[in-house]
Design a protein around this motif. Sequence first.
Motif, PDB file in Angstrom:
ATOM      1  N   VAL A  74       4.092  -2.568  -4.198  1.00 48.30           N
ATOM      2  CA  VAL A  74       3.754  -3.553  -3.169  1.00 48.30           C
ATOM      3  C   VAL A  74       2.905  -2.918  -2.078  1.00 48.30           C
ATOM      4  O   VAL A  74       1.945  -3.526  -1.574  1.00 48.30           O
ATOM      5  CB  VAL A  74       5.040  -4.155  -2.574  1.00 48.30           C
ATOM      6  N   ALA A  75       3.233  -1.680  -1.695  1.00 48.61           N
ATOM      7  CA  ALA A  75       2.557  -1.030  -0.578  1.00 48.61           C
ATOM      8  C   ALA A  75       1.145  -0.563  -0.909  1.00 48.61           C
ATOM      9  O   ALA A  75       0.342  -0.330   0.008  1.00 48.61           O
ATOM     10  CB  ALA A  75       3.387   0.162  -0.087  1.00 48.61           C
ATOM     11  N   ASP A  76       0.823  -0.425  -2.187  1.00 52.19           N
ATOM     12  CA  ASP A  76      -0.492   0.080  -2.582  1.00 52.19           C
ATOM     13  C   ASP A  76      -1.596  -0.830  -2.052  1.00 52.19           C
ATOM     14  O   ASP A  76      -1.608  -2.033  -2.308  1.00 52.19           O
ATOM     15  CB  ASP A  76      -0.579   0.181  -4.112  1.00 52.19           C
ATOM     16  N   ARG A  77      -2.532  -0.260  -1.300  1.00 52.27           N
ATOM     17  CA  ARG A  77      -3.571  -1.064  -0.642  1.00 52.27           C
ATOM     18  C   ARG A  77      -4.707  -1.456  -1.586  1.00 52.27           C
ATOM     19  O   ARG A  77      -5.562  -2.262  -1.203  1.00 52.27           O
ATOM     20  CB  ARG A  77      -4.118  -0.320   0.579  1.00 52.27           C
ATOM     21  N   ARG A  78      -4.725  -0.916  -2.804  1.00 47.46           N
ATOM     22  CA  ARG A  78      -5.763  -1.296  -3.764  1.00 47.46           C
ATOM     23  C   ARG A  78      -5.241  -2.262  -4.825  1.00 47.46           C
ATOM     24  O   ARG A  78      -5.934  -3.201  -5.204  1.00 47.46           O
ATOM     25  CB  ARG A  78      -6.335  -0.039  -4.430  1.00 47.46           C
ATOM     26  N   THR A  79      -4.019  -2.035  -5.283  1.00 53.76           N
ATOM     27  CA  THR A  79      -3.500  -2.838  -6.386  1.00 53.76           C
ATOM     28  C   THR A  79      -2.291  -3.687  -6.001  1.00 53.76           C
ATOM     29  O   THR A  79      -1.804  -4.472  -6.813  1.00 53.76           O
ATOM     30  CB  THR A  79      -3.105  -1.931  -7.567  1.00 53.76           C
ATOM     31  N   ASP A 116       2.323  -0.214   5.392  1.00 56.84           N
ATOM     32  CA  ASP A 116       2.953   1.074   5.688  1.00 56.84           C
ATOM     33  C   ASP A 116       4.402   1.080   5.229  1.00 56.84           C
ATOM     34  O   ASP A 116       4.904   2.089   4.741  1.00 56.84           O
ATOM     35  CB  ASP A 116       2.910   1.359   7.197  1.00 56.84           C
ATOM     36  N   GLN A 117       5.093  -0.048   5.423  1.00 59.72           N
ATOM     37  CA  GLN A 117       6.489  -0.162   5.026  1.00 59.72           C
ATOM     38  C   GLN A 117       6.784  -1.533   4.417  1.00 59.72           C
ATOM     39  O   GLN A 117       6.172  -2.542   4.809  1.00 59.72           O
ATOM     40  CB  GLN A 117       7.444   0.030   6.224  1.00 59.72           C
ATOM     41  N   LEU A 118       7.722  -1.533   3.491  1.00 57.50           N
ATOM     42  CA  LEU A 118       8.268  -2.757   2.927  1.00 57.50           C
ATOM     43  C   LEU A 118       9.616  -3.003   3.594  1.00 57.50           C
ATOM     44  O   LEU A 118      10.457  -2.097   3.658  1.00 57.50           O
ATOM     45  CB  LEU A 118       8.445  -2.612   1.418  1.00 57.50           C
ATOM     46  N   ALA A 171       5.733   3.653   2.276  1.00 57.11           N
ATOM     47  CA  ALA A 171       4.722   3.418   1.248  1.00 57.11           C
ATOM     48  C   ALA A 171       4.897   4.329   0.034  1.00 57.11           C
ATOM     49  O   ALA A 171       4.469   3.973  -1.066  1.00 57.11           O
ATOM     50  CB  ALA A 171       3.328   3.603   1.849  1.00 57.11           C
ATOM     51  N   ASP A 172       5.529   5.490   0.215  1.00 58.99           N
ATOM     52  CA  ASP A 172       5.731   6.399  -0.913  1.00 58.99           C
ATOM     53  C   ASP A 172       7.007   6.084  -1.689  1.00 58.99           C
ATOM     54  O   ASP A 172       7.376   6.803  -2.611  1.00 58.99           O
ATOM     55  CB  ASP A 172       5.744   7.853  -0.445  1.00 58.99           C
ATOM     56  N   GLY A 173       7.713   5.007  -1.307  1.00 64.94           N
ATOM     57  CA  GLY A 173       8.922   4.608  -2.016  1.00 64.94           C
ATOM     58  C   GLY A 173      10.203   5.158  -1.450  1.00 64.94           C
ATOM     59  O   GLY A 173      11.289   4.791  -1.914  1.00 64.94           O
TER      60      GLY A 173
END
Length: 269
Positions: free
Chosen positions: A35-40, A45-47, A65-67
Amino acid sequence: MNRRFHKMHGLGNDFVVVDAREDGFAFDAAGARAVADRRTGVGCDQLIVVGPATGADVSMRIWNADGSEVEACGNATRCVAALVGRDCTIDTPGGLLRATLTGEGVAVDMGAPRFGWNEIPLAYAMDTAAMPVGWGPLETPFAVNVGNPHVVFFVDDVEAVPLDELGRGIETDPLFPERINVNIAQVIDRRTIRSRTWERGVGLTRACGTGACAVAVAAIARRLADGPVTIHLPGGPLAIDWTPGGSILMTGPATHVFTGELDAELLRA
């Protein structure tokens, strides 16, 4: 099935917020990264997942963003209160927070800061008010836990420090077993501070609410500033008030950008 979400931000620190108060919803690290990936994905920054709570109005869980899942996020707390639409208590892994809607946005009682080396935590005992360590030009930080762990370095010019190069090395140093958020701060006067933050699991961010709290606490504790203090972040200002021995009060905006749906295939990525 698809899942409704809200895109929100606090001074550019942006979130995907899922309201799961009526029907529970679980994320894992892989789903948060997707979800956090800005391309796909959506990009954030956070979920944030808002859920029901016992002993509070709502609960809040936070994935970077890194899970990685973290204890607290000041900017997200204001966004959750804005989404709820009234004064509320919010149960977080970092403790119970109280949020009040104001004319300036949302004010949050962030609780009392913790200063013990094992409360940050550090790998071994040392003076957290002036840690005898350094990384390149950054030396003698102040360490504090404000719901999550921070170090604060006071510098002459925040723009002159290559935080993009130094941040990750400090974040992941073995001295910090749970990693660390890294702040650099420049005191303009006793009521005004400029600050930048490298957020663990995210990187450079336009604003960090707990980082602003940490900076204000460090400056007041070192007698460099008096509360209330305005912390100027790349995304804008936050007002932080703290008296030693008391709780931290953070006040700032919370912005709703749009509402959308998370594709079920994305959540299975």
